[in-house]
Design a protein around this motif. Structure first.
Motif, PDB file in Angstrom:
ATOM      1  N   ASP A  50       9.150 -26.951 -13.142  1.00  0.00           N
ATOM      2  CA  ASP A  50      10.193 -26.572 -14.080  1.00  0.00           C
ATOM      3  C   ASP A  50      11.027 -27.835 -14.379  1.00  0.00           C
ATOM      4  O   ASP A  50      10.987 -28.808 -13.615  1.00  0.00           O
ATOM      5  CB  ASP A  50      11.049 -25.484 -13.417  1.00  0.00           C
ATOM      6  CG  ASP A  50      12.330 -25.230 -14.162  1.00  0.00           C
ATOM      7  OD1 ASP A  50      12.260 -24.977 -15.377  1.00  0.00           O
ATOM      8  OD2 ASP A  50      13.405 -25.300 -13.530  1.00  0.00           O
ATOM      9  N   GLY A 106      14.845 -28.004 -15.886  1.00  0.00           N
ATOM     10  CA  GLY A 106      16.271 -27.921 -15.527  1.00  0.00           C
ATOM     11  C   GLY A 106      16.494 -27.474 -14.095  1.00  0.00           C
ATOM     12  O   GLY A 106      15.979 -26.434 -13.672  1.00  0.00           O
ATOM     13  N   GLN A 107      17.248 -28.244 -13.347  1.00  0.00           N
ATOM     14  CA  GLN A 107      17.555 -27.993 -11.932  1.00  0.00           C
ATOM     15  C   GLN A 107      16.339 -28.132 -11.022  1.00  0.00           C
ATOM     16  O   GLN A 107      16.382 -27.743  -9.862  1.00  0.00           O
ATOM     17  CB  GLN A 107      18.169 -26.611 -11.703  1.00  0.00           C
ATOM     18  CG  GLN A 107      19.687 -26.648 -11.632  1.00  0.00           C
ATOM     19  CD  GLN A 107      20.258 -26.372 -12.974  1.00  0.00           C
ATOM     20  OE1 GLN A 107      20.734 -27.267 -13.637  1.00  0.00           O
ATOM     21  NE2 GLN A 107      20.184 -25.146 -13.394  1.00  0.00           N
ATOM     22  N   THR A 108      15.232 -28.653 -11.556  1.00  0.00           N
ATOM     23  CA  THR A 108      14.086 -28.944 -10.691  1.00  0.00           C
ATOM     24  C   THR A 108      13.758 -30.437 -10.818  1.00  0.00           C
ATOM     25  O   THR A 108      13.743 -31.152  -9.823  1.00  0.00           O
ATOM     26  CB  THR A 108      12.865 -28.081 -11.066  1.00  0.00           C
ATOM     27  OG1 THR A 108      13.220 -26.704 -10.906  1.00  0.00           O
ATOM     28  CG2 THR A 108      11.687 -28.389 -10.166  1.00  0.00           C
ATOM     29  N   ASP A 117      13.317 -23.473  -9.968  1.00  0.00           N
ATOM     30  CA  ASP A 117      14.564 -22.964  -9.381  1.00  0.00           C
ATOM     31  C   ASP A 117      14.949 -21.574  -9.887  1.00  0.00           C
ATOM     32  O   ASP A 117      15.969 -21.046  -9.478  1.00  0.00           O
ATOM     33  CB  ASP A 117      15.723 -23.913  -9.670  1.00  0.00           C
ATOM     34  CG  ASP A 117      16.201 -23.794 -11.097  1.00  0.00           C
ATOM     35  OD1 ASP A 117      15.381 -24.022 -12.015  1.00  0.00           O
ATOM     36  OD2 ASP A 117      17.366 -23.428 -11.308  1.00  0.00           O
ATOM     37  N   ASP A 162      10.223 -18.732 -12.774  1.00  0.00           N
ATOM     38  CA  ASP A 162       9.278 -19.642 -12.114  1.00  0.00           C
ATOM     39  C   ASP A 162       8.401 -18.947 -11.070  1.00  0.00           C
ATOM     40  O   ASP A 162       7.171 -19.120 -11.080  1.00  0.00           O
ATOM     41  CB  ASP A 162      10.056 -20.796 -11.461  1.00  0.00           C
ATOM     42  CG  ASP A 162      10.736 -21.671 -12.513  1.00  0.00           C
ATOM     43  OD1 ASP A 162      10.042 -22.071 -13.468  1.00  0.00           O
ATOM     44  OD2 ASP A 162      11.946 -21.941 -12.391  1.00  0.00           O
TER      45      ASP A 162
HETATM   46 MG   LIG Z   1      15.285 -24.429 -14.012  1.00  0.00          MG
END
Ligand SMILES: [Mg+2]
Length: 228
Positions: free
Chosen positions: A8, A10-12, A175, A180
């Motif tokens: 992923d 964003g935030q990964t 995340d 996911d």
């Molecule tokens: Mg994400």
């Protein structure tokens, strides 16, 4: 056939870049420091999680409104609308999460097929080119381009077609529990690695073929356990 590991975005792989956000706000004459944004971030993410838990999907604007208000911006609403309009060409999620990028490079170097697989706005490839990471992945799959969002199994199938891999050899890392983890497992992938970016995100029960990893080393161990 080569194993597949997808990430992923964003935030990964990339985080909200508060320095970049502060610069963008400065372009609108709003002086908010990265430090103040950082101080306001926990409350903004808490609000984001509450709205997500209440079933309000992708509460991007509420996250940003809480963040900017918390950092002292007087009238956040028009700024948030402007940032949202700009997001496809000036994505605020652009700060590389270095340990996870390093893992992706390491996997590609030993023959694993890798991709970014993200619910995004259509500008993900341009963003990864801009931040110098596009060439590190064999494919960049952007739901805004494909027209299908995770957790729909069709975007996972599309990713495998692009990479030339099979579901039974594929693991996805991300995340978002729903997009996911449920997505990859629903698509029949060998496994899914959950990378919770905030403390409150750990699920009550982790199904078979899913693993929680809080850092890149835990991801390495999980991938080994999946035979990758
Ligand atoms: Mg994400």
């Amino acid at each position: 056939m080569a194993p597949v590991v997808t990430f992923d975005a964003g935030q990964t792989l990339v985080d909200l870049d508060l320095d970049f956000l502060a610069r963008r706000l400065g372009e609108r004459g709003v002086e908010v420091t990265p430090t103040r944004l950082a101080a306001a971030a926990p409350a903004a993410w808490k609000r984001f999680d509450e709205l997500n838990a209440a079933g309000i999907g992708h509460p991007w604007k509420q996250l940003m409104t809480t963040l900017l208000a918390g950092a002292g911006a007087d009238e956040p609403a028009p700024l948030v609308d402007w940032l949202w309009d700009e997001q496809p060409r000036a994505n605020l999620w652009r700060k590389p999460i270095e340990p996870i990028i390093a893992l992706a490079k390491e996997l590609a170097a030993r023959g694993v097929r890798t991709a970014v697989l993200s619910n995004s706005e259509g500008g993900l490839r341009a963003l990864f080119e801009e931040i110098g990471l596009a060439h590190e992945f064999h494919a960049i799959i952007d739901s805004g381009v494909v027209g299908i969002d995770k957790p729909d199994p069709r975007i996972f199938a599309h990713t495998l077609e692009q990479l030339g891999g099979r579901a039974e050899d594929a693991v996805h890392i991300g995340d978002s529990w729903t997009a996911d983890i449920i997505g990859a497992l629903g698509a029949g992938w060998r496994g899914a690695i959950y990378y919770p970016s905030r403390a409150n995100q750990a699920p009550a029960a982790v199904p078979a073929r899913a693993v929680v990893a809080r850092d890149a080393d835990e991801m390495r161990r999980a991938l080994t356990a999946f035979g990758i």
